[in-house]
Design a protein around this motif. Sequence first.
Motif, PDB file in Angstrom:
ATOM      1  N   ARG A   1       0.853  -1.122  -0.067  1.00 51.28           N
ATOM      2  CA  ARG A   1      -0.120   0.250  -0.390  1.00 51.28           C
ATOM      3  C   ARG A   1       0.611   1.046   0.712  1.00 51.28           C
ATOM      4  O   ARG A   1       0.446   2.544  -0.213  1.00 51.28           O
ATOM      5  CB  ARG A   1      -1.077   0.048   1.160  1.00 51.28           C
ATOM      6  N   ASP A   2       2.308   1.043   0.585  1.00 48.30           N
ATOM      7  CA  ASP A   2       3.119   2.258   0.865  1.00 48.30           C
ATOM      8  C   ASP A   2       3.992   2.416  -0.568  1.00 48.30           C
ATOM      9  O   ASP A   2       4.261   3.644  -0.617  1.00 48.30           O
ATOM     10  CB  ASP A   2       4.280   1.999   1.833  1.00 48.30           C
ATOM     11  N   GLY A   3       3.590   1.449  -1.613  1.00 53.17           N
ATOM     12  CA  GLY A   3       4.127   2.087  -3.221  1.00 53.17           C
ATOM     13  C   GLY A   3       5.513   1.145  -3.267  1.00 53.17           C
ATOM     14  O   GLY A   3       6.286   1.265  -4.088  1.00 53.17           O
ATOM     15  N   GLU A   4       5.739   0.032  -2.149  1.00 51.13           N
ATOM     16  CA  GLU A   4       7.549  -0.185  -2.046  1.00 51.13           C
ATOM     17  C   GLU A   4       7.357  -0.845  -3.548  1.00 51.13           C
ATOM     18  O   GLU A   4       8.394  -1.765  -3.562  1.00 51.13           O
ATOM     19  CB  GLU A   4       7.365  -1.070  -0.456  1.00 51.13           C
ATOM     20  N   TYR A   5       6.450  -1.688  -4.009  1.00 49.16           N
ATOM     21  CA  TYR A   5       6.337  -3.243  -5.112  1.00 49.16           C
ATOM     22  C   TYR A   5       5.500  -2.555  -6.180  1.00 49.16           C
ATOM     23  O   TYR A   5       5.575  -3.462  -6.950  1.00 49.16           O
ATOM     24  CB  TYR A   5       5.908  -4.282  -4.650  1.00 49.16           C
ATOM     25  N   THR A   6       6.416  -1.052  -6.625  1.00 51.95           N
ATOM     26  CA  THR A   6       5.556  -1.157  -7.796  1.00 51.95           C
ATOM     27  C   THR A   6       6.338   0.188  -8.261  1.00 51.95           C
ATOM     28  O   THR A   6       6.357   1.131  -8.010  1.00 51.95           O
ATOM     29  CB  THR A   6       4.284  -0.489  -7.805  1.00 51.95           C
ATOM     30  N   ASN A   7       6.389  -0.044  -9.630  1.00 50.51           N
ATOM     31  CA  ASN A   7       7.598   0.856 -10.329  1.00 50.51           C
ATOM     32  C   ASN A   7       8.987   1.597  -9.879  1.00 50.51           C
ATOM     33  O   ASN A   7       9.089   2.450  -9.809  1.00 50.51           O
ATOM     34  CB  ASN A   7       6.422   2.423 -10.601  1.00 50.51           C
ATOM     35  N   ASN A   8       9.360   0.162  -9.262  1.00 48.33           N
ATOM     36  CA  ASN A   8      10.266   0.207  -9.318  1.00 48.33           C
ATOM     37  C   ASN A   8      12.169  -1.066  -8.523  1.00 48.33           C
ATOM     38  O   ASN A   8      11.168  -1.955  -9.415  1.00 48.33           O
ATOM     39  CB  ASN A   8      10.433   0.943  -7.408  1.00 48.33           C
TER      40      ASN A   8
END
Length: 956
Positions: A181-188
């Motif tokens: 949810r914190d964006g740790e696994y998307t577009n990185n």
Amino acid sequence: MSNAPKDASEKAYQDNFVAELAKFKWQTPDFLNGNKQKVTVQSLIDNWRSELNRLNNDQLEGISLTDGEFAQVLSKVGQISNSYEAAKVLAMEEGKGKIDGIYRDSHPQVTRKQITLTIFKKAEVRGGESSYQVAREVETSNGNRFDIVLLINGLPLINIEQKRTDKSIDEAFGQFQRYYRDGEYTNNFMAFSQMMVITTEIETRYFATPKTINDFNPAFVFHWSDRKNKRINDWKKVVEHFLMIPMAHQMVGDYLVIDEAKEEENRRHMLMRPYQVYALQSIEGAAFGWDNDEKIPHGGFVWHTTGSGKTITSFKTALFLSTRAGFDKVIFLVDRRELDSRTGENFKAYAAYEPVDVDDTRSTYQLKKKLGTVKNGIVVTTTFKLNNLIEDLKKNEDYSLSEKRFVFIIDEAHRTTMGQMMGTIKDYFRKNGLFYGFTGTPLFDENKVKGKINKKSELINTTEKLFGPELHQYTIDQAISDGNVLGFHVDYINTGEFKSYEDLREQLQDKALIENPDVDKKELERKYAVMSELEVEKEAAKQEILIYQDETHIPRVVTEILENWESQSQNREFNAILTVAYKKRVIDYYKEFKKQLAERDGSLNIAMTFSFGNENDPENPAPKEAAMMFKDYSQFTGIEFIAGDKKHGEDAYFEDVVERATRGGSGRNPKNIDLVIVADQLLTGYDSKRLNTLYVDRPLMLQGLIQAYSRTNRVFGTAKEFGTIINFQYPRITEATVNVALKLYGSGGKSSHAIVDHYDIAVSKLNLLLGDLVLTLPEPSEWADIKDDEDKKEEFKQAFFAASDQMNLVQQYYEYQWNDEIFGMTEHTWLQYIGAYKNLFPRQIGPDEPSIIRQLQGKTKLTNIQVIDAAHILSLIGAKVGSTNGIQTVDEETKRIIYEQIQDLSNMGEAVTAKLLREFVENELFTGHLSSSIDFDETFDNWKKRKVARKNCRIR
């Protein structure tokens, strides 16, 4: 975990865990240990840059990537939106991960202006060019910290979240959700994650890194097991068997499946489950002869229960064998045209990023052409089509294909494999062909299949005789226990053909007196009084006292189904199949539904399907019936089919029904199908997660029963806790038939996991849990009184979750309706507790959040619901007992199973019965005192009565 420091116990567990990983080829460099120095995601990226230079030294011509060149790489990584897209990058070119289109900076020693970098190799396990590193306590820019990240060639492919033993493993699952949810696994860079592992010292589970936050589903989180399907919980053994090299590499390489499905919502990457891996390895061992001292390749079969993912297992098996040296082709055989098409589509979706071609064939000419090509690959075809080709080849004395080394994988191997066609196929390819069957219901002697006699005068009438030894087993009760398929809730409904079993007894007595007026009436009464309800029902059917007449029976069944449709289908989110005997009855049922719906001024999207046969088939429906069916179908689908038309006729209609029915009910889309009425079609090989109910108005036996019931057992989520089966004929006879089938296809004769609690028991559990909830907050409207008391809030939260889970289960029973008295609470009060929870935890989002599903309104009175209890387990022990020289005997393995069953009995609260049973088997069965001519259950009952009588004598 968050950025909070670990306490001593957590750190000790991590230290021990990493030390164990180091024993199995994982490197643990200090510069990646966040306990010794600060390690961030940027640290992992810098490490990956070094790994890229090492892996691609030749491509880079010895000149490492410059900052500008590596910036190009990271720009492309930033475009990888999620784990699914990363999986495709990692398998881009025949099992190799690539990043292409990197332009090199000017350098006197660089001759290549544009290069493609290799980042991952599936095949490079056990060393080779691959590197294996452990990173610990990795900090992110969002203030999160990853416990352990396992790096393969520097890529963060496996993420591990650990919790202390006194913590719930669900907390680790929730931790991953928060990271996502914190964006740790998307577009990185972390989007490369392919597998997530959650672990404590006593339990470990794993799952494929989800594509989106909405794809986190506890139903698809798995334990690792050994080859006998025994769950491995000890963390050291998890490392030894699951996270060691090469297995960890294979899990994110060889044992990962990319599903490039038609529908975007179904596209994802999946990880194989342990039993699927073991089946694949077992077939591979048999195909190369690794499993025997003589190194002789041989066939065999895999028994994996229906619904446990045989399509993926068989695809991966076909893929492995088709890409290994020594085999010309792998041929995947199905027995029906529609499965040919569907399997071909599935295999092509799975093979989109694999180094293999999947061909399906429309004619014997195409089939011959594909089989004759030199190129390796997988061919999907039907048994019928291959048999026709072989017959043509034999007529022309063409045996060229018989010399080839083909591997045959036969789907649904229990079905038509005993016929002449399979015999013809096996005979033609007997020199070099290897045959492997996949089935959820293998045929045994008990199935009493007619079979065929081969050229050696051997009767081939079981799955083992046809294919060879069982290579791996995963049975229905194991799958239900693991949560890989759902259990069954089986209802037995009396639609009014008899008032009661007492009434049937009286009718039997009256008929017997009429037929034989001189018989002793008291004797006759005693005869029928001692009969069980099953015996009464059988005798009533035999005497034609209990009969089912379509003129009255069909309208009653249709009424029952329609009156409960909205609740059973959960407002048409799910759909159902009604199976009846004979094509004529399919049509009669269809017309009755139309009639009653018209009378109710209602609508329901109904389709019917059956084998149309040929024009000389006496059961073949008249063209006007097909025309009626097609016209009605077009009303809600908008698609016009034409009776008798080759391209737009019966075959095209059936394919559309099969495809459309998998989408769920009309509540999801008005063009979907709510109910399919069938004779035999769709009862085996058909797979749909949104099918939750099977209505049965016909006899089903053994493998046919398990196959049909298993259409409902696909795991979906909290809205579908079990598959519902509703039977409309012969309640007690049907219940006995179900019992026999479950005993045959359960492991070790145990089938207690296959049936859920009786409704009354489920409700009583709910009553207790609601009572516990009230104790934590007597008046739900006064929730504010505890909002500042963390201990009381936590107590309320746990009680609410427990009650909510049980409520979810109760609401899915066919006869569910709210009852203030037996629930111990009014419905309005329950809604107030839901409101109280929302007020007390307004921002609580995570895996623990209970799902409050819509209420169901069942009204039908049932004759019975099957419950597998202590008495049932007692009766099944006898199934494991053998016979030697007229004496009942047991081997050591059977003794172990019996002791397990006795312990289970004690654990379920029947300690007295368990103690008596243990004494009986030890003193009578194990010592050889029981004749094989006597019934085990009856003998135990008599022994128990004698024991009680002796005890009473001593008391007097």
